[in-house]
Design a protein around this motif. Sequence first.
Motif, PDB file in Angstrom:
ATOM      1  N   SER A  97       0.836  -1.202   0.000  1.00 22.21           N
ATOM      2  CA  SER A  97       0.000   0.000   0.000  1.00 22.21           C
ATOM      3  C   SER A  97       0.872   1.254   0.000  1.00 22.21           C
ATOM      4  N   THR A  98       1.909   1.252   0.826  1.00 16.83           N
ATOM      5  CA  THR A  98       2.820   2.392   0.852  1.00 16.83           C
ATOM      6  C   THR A  98       3.569   2.507  -0.469  1.00 16.83           C
ATOM      7  N   GLY A  99       3.999   1.359  -0.987  1.00 20.29           N
ATOM      8  CA  GLY A  99       4.766   1.365  -2.231  1.00 20.29           C
ATOM      9  C   GLY A  99       3.978   1.882  -3.412  1.00 20.29           C
ATOM     10  N   TYR A 100       2.723   1.477  -3.539  1.00 23.09           N
ATOM     11  CA  TYR A 100       1.912   1.961  -4.653  1.00 23.09           C
ATOM     12  C   TYR A 100       1.676   3.466  -4.564  1.00 23.09           C
ATOM     13  N   LEU A 101       1.510   3.960  -3.338  1.00 19.86           N
ATOM     14  CA  LEU A 101       1.362   5.412  -3.188  1.00 19.86           C
ATOM     15  C   LEU A 101       2.639   6.135  -3.620  1.00 19.86           C
ATOM     16  N   ILE A 102       3.781   5.570  -3.277  1.00 19.19           N
ATOM     17  CA  ILE A 102       5.058   6.165  -3.676  1.00 19.19           C
ATOM     18  C   ILE A 102       5.203   6.185  -5.189  1.00 19.19           C
ATOM     19  N   SER A 103       4.680   5.152  -5.859  1.00 17.87           N
ATOM     20  CA  SER A 103       4.910   5.003  -7.300  1.00 17.87           C
ATOM     21  C   SER A 103       4.033   5.906  -8.158  1.00 17.87           C
ATOM     22  N   ILE A 104       2.994   6.500  -7.587  1.00 16.51           N
ATOM     23  CA  ILE A 104       2.047   7.265  -8.396  1.00 16.51           C
ATOM     24  C   ILE A 104       2.670   8.485  -9.080  1.00 16.51           C
ATOM     25  N   PRO A 105       3.489   9.293  -8.412  1.00 19.95           N
ATOM     26  CA  PRO A 105       3.965  10.521  -9.077  1.00 19.95           C
ATOM     27  C   PRO A 105       4.964  10.287 -10.204  1.00 19.95           C
ATOM     28  N   GLY A 106       5.697   9.171 -10.187  1.00 21.76           N
ATOM     29  CA  GLY A 106       6.787   8.977 -11.136  1.00 21.76           C
ATOM     30  C   GLY A 106       6.406   9.105 -12.592  1.00 21.76           C
ATOM     31  N   PRO A 107       5.457   8.296 -13.085  1.00 22.03           N
ATOM     32  CA  PRO A 107       5.082   8.408 -14.497  1.00 22.03           C
ATOM     33  C   PRO A 107       4.538   9.785 -14.863  1.00 22.03           C
ATOM     34  N   LEU A 108       3.807  10.404 -13.932  1.00 22.75           N
ATOM     35  CA  LEU A 108       3.292  11.756 -14.183  1.00 22.75           C
ATOM     36  C   LEU A 108       4.433  12.750 -14.325  1.00 22.75           C
ATOM     37  N   LEU A 109       5.418  12.659 -13.457  1.00 24.42           N
ATOM     38  CA  LEU A 109       6.555  13.576 -13.514  1.00 24.42           C
ATOM     39  C   LEU A 109       7.354  13.393 -14.800  1.00 24.42           C
ATOM     40  N   VAL A 110       7.475  12.156 -15.250  1.00 29.68           N
ATOM     41  CA  VAL A 110       8.154  11.903 -16.526  1.00 29.68           C
ATOM     42  C   VAL A 110       7.436  12.622 -17.659  1.00 29.68           C
ATOM     43  N   GLY A 111       6.102  12.572 -17.664  1.00 27.02           N
ATOM     44  CA  GLY A 111       5.340  13.258 -18.705  1.00 27.02           C
ATOM     45  C   GLY A 111       5.526  14.762 -18.662  1.00 27.02           C
ATOM     46  N   VAL A 112       5.554  15.320 -17.454  1.00 25.85           N
ATOM     47  CA  VAL A 112       5.747  16.761 -17.313  1.00 25.85           C
ATOM     48  C   VAL A 112       7.128  17.167 -17.813  1.00 25.85           C
ATOM     49  N   LEU A 113       8.156  16.434 -17.411  1.00 26.52           N
ATOM     50  CA  LEU A 113       9.516  16.745 -17.848  1.00 26.52           C
ATOM     51  C   LEU A 113       9.666  16.597 -19.355  1.00 26.52           C
ATOM     52  N   TYR A 114       9.032  15.578 -19.910  1.00 25.32           N
ATOM     53  CA  TYR A 114       9.096  15.358 -21.357  1.00 25.32           C
ATOM     54  C   TYR A 114       8.460  16.520 -22.106  1.00 25.32           C
ATOM     55  N   GLN A 115       7.315  16.984 -21.623  1.00 25.10           N
ATOM     56  CA  GLN A 115       6.624  18.065 -22.303  1.00 25.10           C
ATOM     57  C   GLN A 115       7.405  19.376 -22.215  1.00 25.10           C
ATOM     58  N   HIS A 116       7.928  19.689 -21.054  1.00 26.74           N
ATOM     59  CA  HIS A 116       8.534  21.003 -20.852  1.00 26.74           C
ATOM     60  C   HIS A 116       9.991  21.068 -21.295  1.00 26.74           C
ATOM     61  N   SER A 117      10.658  19.925 -21.391  1.00 24.94           N
ATOM     62  CA  SER A 117      12.051  19.939 -21.844  1.00 24.94           C
ATOM     63  C   SER A 117      12.161  19.660 -23.334  1.00 24.94           C
ATOM     64  N   GLY A 118      11.105  19.079 -23.927  1.00 23.46           N
ATOM     65  CA  GLY A 118      11.122  18.787 -25.354  1.00 23.46           C
ATOM     66  C   GLY A 118      11.976  17.605 -25.747  1.00 23.46           C
TER      67      GLY A 118
END
Length: 453
Positions: free
Chosen positions: A397-418
């Motif tokens: 349960s703790t691990g899944y909560l930890i894992s949630i932001p990662g893929p989202l952050l990758v998308g944000v970095l991909y969009q803003h860094s090009g």
Amino acid sequence: MTPPTVRSSAAQETREPGGSATRAWTMRLLVLGIVLSALNLRPAITSLGALLEEVRDGLGMSGSVAGLLTSVPPLCFAVFGVMAPRLARRFGAGAVVCAGMAAIATGLAIRPYAGGTAGFLAASALALMGIAVSNVLMPVIVKHWFPDRVGSMTGLYSMALALGTALAAAVTVPLTDTLGGSWQSGLALWAGLAVAAVLPWLPFVRGRAAAPGAGDRGGDRPAPAGDAGAETPAPGTESAREETSAPASTEPAREEAPRLRITRSRTAWALAVFFGLQATAAYITMGWMAQIFRDAGVPAGTAGLLLAVTMVMGVPLAFVIPRLATRLPHQGPIVLALGVCGLAGYAGLYLAPAAGAWAWALLLGVANCAFPLALTMVGMRARTGPGVAQLSAFAQSTGYLISIPGPLLVGVLYQHSGGWGLPIALMSALMIPQMAVGVLAGRDRTVEDEAGR
């Protein structure tokens, strides 16, 4: 009143779908249902990864929204998975898995035609809800109906899960091209596999067959090392983790042992963070790796095959790594070896993503086998069945909560860094603490010693 034994309970429930004379037919039907269900536990994720570029263009998604989409699976697993034991007690595990397969079929059929990003996300959540409850209950069903063949049945379940994961990644693009190039058709076709998985469970709906807690002794001891190779969940597998955690919710009082103050255990925290970071890497891989290759000039079909290669590595290694881990007093060396493979794969994606694509896919496939290692360590870091169940529930349960932001952050970095430089740097950076906490979690100690009264 003394509870029935595993065998008598299973025999009694076997009569419900059609009488004792049909036991052999019933068991074959169960095996078919388990295999078909396992095949459906990842295509919703990996088929989307293979067509993510087309989906983004078709729905007008930004990179940030696409990152949110790739964060939905762990969120749904964390939210809906905890509901599964309660639903099973009320309706029966067979009925809940049947409903889960129906939810997958409905969600996959609706989401390409939902008419916008919000509808696509909602339909995806419906399918993932079905996956979440099935993830939790199928290993319980295996332990209840096949008490003398848990290892072999879990192995079969694990291979089917990994096969479904890899198959969706490999063939979604070619099948989409065959169907005229429509990404809607390419995604919707996987609903047919889920419909097929509904059928074997129908005879078990009325009788509440395979309800967890009816003579299931799985919570009395840790799962064997071979059983931990399930997922490649998850979910596959993700399956041994659910095998240990589900009985905690269904049979909390069966073994007289005090509840642990699990948050006092450094080992429990190390395992939880290790689980969360390896899950982060896995969902980033499933959601974004094909897109990384495509942006490097790799054809879409080949990018899907590369993702399939990464996923299918979990089939053989999920059986090898747990057995090796149980023979070592400290699992830190395995953690480090897997982490080095991950760092090498990320370095290759950054320096020469197209030129060495197959090598990077293999290396990242090896690194993703931190999942069965985490499951194995859950079983080794507690002495009692209740201890394993508490540790498993806390770590997941703790691990899944930890894992949630990662893929989202990758998308944000991909969009803003090009580009993929910053996202790959993030993935590499996360591998360092994963290795560190994995070494801590691999020490030869138990949570009972750290978190007892």
